[in-house]
Design a protein around this motif. Sequence first.
Motif, PDB file in Angstrom:
ATOM      1  N   THR B   7       4.081 -74.512  55.081  1.00 40.67           N
ATOM      2  CA  THR B   7       3.666 -75.788  55.269  1.00 40.67           C
ATOM      3  C   THR B   7       4.277 -77.138  54.901  1.00 40.67           C
ATOM      4  N   PRO B   8       4.305 -78.591  55.410  1.00 39.47           N
ATOM      5  CA  PRO B   8       2.974 -78.156  57.004  1.00 39.47           C
ATOM      6  C   PRO B   8       4.133 -77.626  58.159  1.00 39.47           C
ATOM      7  N   ARG B   9       3.448 -77.332  58.850  1.00 39.59           N
ATOM      8  CA  ARG B   9       3.867 -76.909  60.530  1.00 39.59           C
ATOM      9  C   ARG B   9       4.666 -77.737  61.003  1.00 39.59           C
ATOM     10  N   HIS B  10       4.111 -79.359  60.749  1.00 40.85           N
ATOM     11  CA  HIS B  10       4.555 -80.279  61.272  1.00 40.85           C
ATOM     12  C   HIS B  10       4.527 -81.629  60.770  1.00 40.85           C
ATOM     13  N   LYS B  11       4.776 -82.116  60.307  1.00 46.01           N
ATOM     14  CA  LYS B  11       5.403 -83.592  59.666  1.00 46.01           C
ATOM     15  C   LYS B  11       6.337 -84.676  60.727  1.00 46.01           C
ATOM     16  N   VAL B  12       5.678 -85.857  60.473  1.00 50.89           N
ATOM     17  CA  VAL B  12       6.813 -87.170  60.879  1.00 50.89           C
ATOM     18  C   VAL B  12       6.698 -88.498  60.377  1.00 50.89           C
ATOM     19  N   THR B  13       7.705 -88.536  59.456  1.00 51.04           N
ATOM     20  CA  THR B  13       7.257 -89.630  58.857  1.00 51.04           C
ATOM     21  C   THR B  13       8.900 -90.604  58.698  1.00 51.04           C
ATOM     22  N   GLU B  14       8.703 -91.547  57.835  1.00 50.20           N
ATOM     23  CA  GLU B  14       9.794 -92.822  58.489  1.00 50.20           C
ATOM     24  C   GLU B  14      11.158 -92.047  57.472  1.00 50.20           C
ATOM     25  N   MET B  15      12.193 -93.085  57.694  1.00 50.44           N
ATOM     26  CA  MET B  15      13.466 -92.954  57.503  1.00 50.44           C
ATOM     27  C   MET B  15      13.298 -93.435  55.475  1.00 50.44           C
ATOM     28  N   GLY B  16      13.893 -92.733  54.830  1.00 49.01           N
ATOM     29  CA  GLY B  16      13.421 -93.486  53.275  1.00 49.01           C
ATOM     30  C   GLY B  16      12.228 -92.829  52.359  1.00 49.01           C
ATOM     31  N   GLN B  17      11.527 -92.430  53.177  1.00 53.70           N
ATOM     32  CA  GLN B  17      10.178 -91.400  52.453  1.00 53.70           C
ATOM     33  C   GLN B  17      10.716 -90.213  52.160  1.00 53.70           C
ATOM     34  N   GLU B  18      10.246 -89.808  50.802  1.00 56.07           N
ATOM     35  CA  GLU B  18      10.389 -88.675  50.388  1.00 56.07           C
ATOM     36  C   GLU B  18       9.203 -87.004  51.406  1.00 56.07           C
ATOM     37  N   VAL B  19       9.626 -85.918  51.570  1.00 57.39           N
ATOM     38  CA  VAL B  19      10.139 -84.846  52.496  1.00 57.39           C
ATOM     39  C   VAL B  19       9.505 -83.575  51.269  1.00 57.39           C
ATOM     40  N   THR B  20       8.388 -82.842  51.450  1.00 55.37           N
ATOM     41  CA  THR B  20       8.405 -81.340  51.144  1.00 55.37           C
ATOM     42  C   THR B  20       7.638 -80.713  51.777  1.00 55.37           C
ATOM     43  N   MET B  21       8.883 -79.572  51.539  1.00 59.32           N
ATOM     44  CA  MET B  21       8.092 -78.377  52.101  1.00 59.32           C
ATOM     45  C   MET B  21       8.481 -77.656  51.667  1.00 59.32           C
ATOM     46  N   ARG B  22       7.467 -76.500  52.049  1.00 57.00           N
ATOM     47  CA  ARG B  22       5.923 -75.270  50.424  1.00 57.00           C
ATOM     48  C   ARG B  22       6.927 -74.099  51.712  1.00 57.00           C
ATOM     49  N   CYS B  23       6.636 -73.386  50.929  1.00 51.97           N
ATOM     50  CA  CYS B  23       6.640 -71.579  51.244  1.00 51.97           C
ATOM     51  C   CYS B  23       6.543 -70.598  50.337  1.00 51.97           C
ATOM     52  N   PHE B 106      11.717 -61.923  56.224  1.00 59.96           N
ATOM     53  CA  PHE B 106      10.010 -61.591  57.641  1.00 59.96           C
ATOM     54  C   PHE B 106      10.491 -63.273  57.407  1.00 59.96           C
ATOM     55  N   PHE B 107       9.941 -64.250  58.216  1.00 59.21           N
ATOM     56  CA  PHE B 107      10.224 -65.840  58.426  1.00 59.21           C
ATOM     57  C   PHE B 107       9.123 -66.058  58.477  1.00 59.21           C
ATOM     58  N   GLY B 108       9.021 -67.466  57.829  1.00 56.89           N
ATOM     59  CA  GLY B 108       7.697 -68.226  58.207  1.00 56.89           C
ATOM     60  C   GLY B 108       7.617 -68.675  59.987  1.00 56.89           C
ATOM     61  N   GLU B 109       6.709 -69.462  59.981  1.00 60.28           N
ATOM     62  CA  GLU B 109       7.074 -70.092  61.623  1.00 60.28           C
ATOM     63  C   GLU B 109       8.035 -71.368  61.249  1.00 60.28           C
ATOM     64  N   GLY B 110       8.016 -72.162  59.931  1.00 60.83           N
ATOM     65  CA  GLY B 110       8.578 -73.322  60.248  1.00 60.83           C
ATOM     66  C   GLY B 110       8.317 -74.487  60.145  1.00 60.83           C
ATOM     67  N   SER B 111       9.015 -75.388  59.343  1.00 61.57           N
ATOM     68  CA  SER B 111       8.168 -76.409  59.324  1.00 61.57           C
ATOM     69  C   SER B 111       9.271 -77.254  60.461  1.00 61.57           C
ATOM     70  N   ARG B 112       8.394 -78.621  61.247  1.00 68.07           N
ATOM     71  CA  ARG B 112       8.931 -79.450  62.277  1.00 68.07           C
ATOM     72  C   ARG B 112       9.027 -80.540  61.633  1.00 68.07           C
ATOM     73  N   LEU B 113      10.589 -81.001  61.171  1.00 73.22           N
ATOM     74  CA  LEU B 113      10.146 -82.216  60.580  1.00 73.22           C
ATOM     75  C   LEU B 113      11.096 -83.450  61.514  1.00 73.22           C
ATOM     76  N   THR B 114       9.860 -84.579  61.702  1.00 73.76           N
ATOM     77  CA  THR B 114      11.040 -85.100  62.514  1.00 73.76           C
ATOM     78  C   THR B 114      10.672 -86.745  61.738  1.00 73.76           C
ATOM     79  N   VAL B 115      11.838 -87.289  61.660  1.00 78.13           N
ATOM     80  CA  VAL B 115      12.399 -88.538  60.681  1.00 78.13           C
ATOM     81  C   VAL B 115      12.440 -89.618  62.091  1.00 78.13           C
ATOM     82  N   LEU B 116      12.038 -90.440  61.977  1.00 79.26           N
ATOM     83  CA  LEU B 116      12.308 -91.950  62.420  1.00 79.26           C
ATOM     84  C   LEU B 116      12.853 -92.412  62.429  1.00 79.26           C
TER      85      LEU B 116
END
Lengths: 117, 116
Positions: B7-23, B106-116
């Motif tokens: 989680t998350p499957r998709h994340k869109v955030t702005e430059m400078g923000q903190e992003v946390t991906m979990r598995c 075994f792989f997860g489905e991935g988290s797609r991160l977009t940083v604007l």
Amino acid sequence: AQTVTQSQPEMSVQEAETVTLSCTYDTSESDYYLFWYKQPPSRQMILVIRQEAYKQQNATENRFSVNFQKAAKSFSLKISDSQLGDAAMYFCAYKVHYQGGSEKLVFGKGTKLTVNP
Amino acid sequence: DARVTQTPRHKVTEMGQEVTMRCQPILGHNTVFWYRQTMMQGLELLAYFRNRAPLDDSGMPKDRFSAEMPDATLATLKIQPSEPRDSAVYFCASGLTAGRFSGELFFGEGSRLTVL
């Protein structure tokens, strides 16, 4: 450093025909594993087939088989009777397990396989 | 049906923000890998844990990335601050290694991160 090379960025095959995807790798280790993973558009990485380097016999899983040439460091994947559902990115991967406990799984850049009806 | 959950499957955030991906690795697995996938670089190894201990994070940019396993059921990958070049799909994979045996990943489905 270990490297994995897939020289064919794209391949296409007619439905029901056979296709072979190439993979070569570079290593100084003698004991390692080789894998082919499939990544369909859904993004999920799915294991297709696995080969232990110490085994001479080529691995086979239904329509999928490998040609493992240890001396040549070659590990090609053959797909027989290709089906539309086989269309995906295929990644060759090399895995080594170090005595200290660390492991490394290195992927090639992938081959995009298109299956034509 | 055992699987790796990300989680998350998709994340869109702005430059400078903190992003946390979990598995959440598969129960009973003792190894966790984090990979980043981009069109240009393919699949790059970022970090490797065995029995929750980080054994290899040489592929991870240390200044902004950090990876942890607070317990056996959770692995996290944090980016702070995020940059547009971090845009990618981040995969978590788990497996079982014991002695000379090394099982498939075994792989997860991935988290797609977009940083604007």
